[in-house]
Motif scaffolding. Structure first.
Motif, mmCIF file in Angstrom:
data_model
loop_
_atom_site.group_PDB
_atom_site.id
_atom_site.type_symbol
_atom_site.label_atom_id
_atom_site.label_comp_id
_atom_site.label_asym_id
_atom_site.label_seq_id
_atom_site.Cartn_x
_atom_site.Cartn_y
_atom_site.Cartn_z
ATOM 1 N N ASP A 1 -54.094 -31.282 2.058
ATOM 2 C CA ASP A 1 -55.325 -31.693 2.426
ATOM 3 C C ASP A 1 -56.080 -30.234 3.362
ATOM 4 O OD1 ASP A 1 -57.969 -33.400 2.311
ATOM 5 O OD2 ASP A 1 -57.399 -33.526 4.568
ATOM 6 N N ASN B 1 -57.736 -30.555 6.457
ATOM 7 C CA ASN B 1 -58.619 -31.519 7.595
ATOM 8 C C ASN B 1 -59.618 -31.804 7.148
ATOM 9 O OD1 ASN B 1 -58.773 -32.082 10.337
ATOM 10 N ND2 ASN B 1 -59.942 -29.799 11.154
ATOM 11 N N SER B 2 -59.749 -32.865 5.941
ATOM 12 C CA SER B 2 -60.701 -33.457 6.144
ATOM 13 C C SER B 2 -61.319 -34.813 6.943
ATOM 14 C CB SER B 2 -60.935 -34.493 4.495
ATOM 15 O OG SER B 2 -60.496 -33.458 3.361
ATOM 16 N N CYS C 1 -59.203 -38.894 4.202
ATOM 17 C CA CYS C 1 -57.753 -39.569 4.343
ATOM 18 C C CYS C 1 -57.388 -40.901 3.924
ATOM 19 C CB CYS C 1 -57.478 -39.608 5.805
ATOM 20 S SG CYS C 1 -57.871 -37.267 5.614
ATOM 21 N N TRP D 1 -49.416 -37.511 -0.725
ATOM 22 C CA TRP D 1 -50.386 -36.034 0.083
ATOM 23 C C TRP D 1 -49.777 -35.686 1.748
ATOM 24 C CZ3 TRP D 1 -53.767 -36.266 4.914
ATOM 25 C CH2 TRP D 1 -53.633 -37.193 5.052
ATOM 26 N N LYS E 1 -50.734 -32.962 4.837
ATOM 27 C CA LYS E 1 -52.159 -32.047 5.330
ATOM 28 C C LYS E 1 -51.941 -30.318 5.169
ATOM 29 C CE LYS E 1 -54.621 -34.599 7.598
ATOM 30 N NZ LYS E 1 -55.881 -34.469 7.846
ATOM 31 N N GLN E 2 -52.587 -29.349 5.123
ATOM 32 C CA GLN E 2 -52.309 -27.888 4.725
ATOM 33 C C GLN E 2 -52.028 -28.068 6.028
ATOM 34 O OE1 GLN E 2 -55.827 -25.832 3.549
ATOM 35 N NE2 GLN E 2 -54.794 -23.966 3.591
ATOM 36 N N SER E 3 -50.562 -26.939 5.921
ATOM 37 C CA SER E 3 -50.199 -26.319 7.620
ATOM 38 C C SER E 3 -51.386 -25.453 7.843
ATOM 39 C CB SER E 3 -48.736 -25.356 6.996
ATOM 40 O OG SER E 3 -49.050 -24.569 8.060
ATOM 41 N N LYS E 4 -51.252 -25.104 9.501
ATOM 42 C CA LYS E 4 -52.275 -24.755 10.304
ATOM 43 C C LYS E 4 -51.751 -23.082 10.054
ATOM 44 C CE LYS E 4 -53.032 -28.620 13.180
ATOM 45 N NZ LYS E 4 -53.205 -29.232 15.307
#
Length: 269
Positions: free
Chosen positions: A45, A47-48, A53, A68, A70-73
């Motif tokens: 994901d 940053n939804s 979430c 799920w 979080k997509q890495s920054k």
């Protein structure tokens, strides 16, 4: 379920998401109805919202095959999200990359894939190409078919020849095996729309083996971002062909879009 299915084969479906919880139930339902059950999903994901979430949390708590992250920054775009999924894959996973609006074509498609892998000695292959069909999901209208031309299983020479003649695998219907990931386990994040083509072209320079299955694996929405940003996609496609074929790039480029015109007319190859 068929008796010859080997449960130690794992399919991993990686699904980048961004506030897409309203359309994800169609995807999850199509997976949960599969007659072969040894699959997993990782939602990556970007940053939804809290609402999205919360939906992911509920989905994953109700079925442990869904997880799920979080997509890495330090990654960017949809291909960055896919790269996060690459990292999560286990050694023996066979990977599919689907969008939030993709669904399995039928309830037995995974079983058909696994049975074929078993009968064809799946350890020999690095990639498996199936067919994908575009749909207008709002009115149920069937659109064009996207498939690599069928032939005998391909080695590096045959695969690269087909790419040169403008053939292109359907990304969502391409199952990436452990052997391919040993060669290349990430997409180029410098490309926004054509990193999948870039990936398949780069693999064609290595000793790989591909099996082609004659059925539709996935149904896809015809309203994706790549269809809206035509100029950028064409620019990136040209770059991919130049990087792979050098001064001969124009031939696969023209052939690619001639094939696309034929598919739009016939919905078939």
């Amino acid at each position: 379920m068929s008796k010859n299915i080997n449960e130690d084969i794992s399919l991993l479906i990686i699904v980048p998401t961004l506030n897409s919880y309203k359309i994800l139930p169609s995807l999850t339902k199509s997976l949960q109805s599969q007659t072969w059950h040894n699959w997993r999903v990782i939602f990556v994901d970007g940053n939804s919202s809290n609402e999205h979430c919360n939906w992911l949390n509920n989905c994953c708590s109700n079925d442990p095959r869904f997880t799920w992250i979080k997509q890495s920054k330090d990654t960017k775009g949809i291909y960055g999200a896919m790269n996060c999924g690459f990292i999560q894959a286990k050694k023996n996973d066979w990977i599919l990359f689907w969008g939030s609006d993709d669904i399995a074509a039928k309830s037995n498609v995974f079983e058909k894939v696994i049975n074929s892998m078993r009968s064809e000695n799946y350890n020999f292959y690095d990639l498996i190409f199936c067919k994908g069909r575009y749909f207008n999901f709002k009115n149920g209208e069937k659109k064009r078919l996207n498939a690599f031309p069928l032939s005998k299983p391909l080695n590096m020479v045959g695969y690269r020849r087909k790419l040169f003649f403008g053939c292109s695998p359907c990304h969502q219907a391409s199952i990436i095996g452990p052997g391919a990931r040993k060669i290349l386990n990430c997409y180029s994040e410098k490309l926004r729309l054509a990193a999948d083509l870039d990936y398949f072209l780069k693999l064609s320079k290595h000793d790989i083996h591909i099996n082609l299955l004659n059925f539709e694996l996935v149904h896809m929405s015809d309203g994706g971002i790549s269809g809206k940003e035509t100029k950028l996609r064409i620019k990136e496609v040209i770059l991919c062909y130049k990087n792979s074929f050098g001064a001969l790039w124009l031939f696969p480029f023209i052939s690619r879009y001639l094939r696309r015109i034929i598919r739009l007319i016939n919905y078939e190859y």
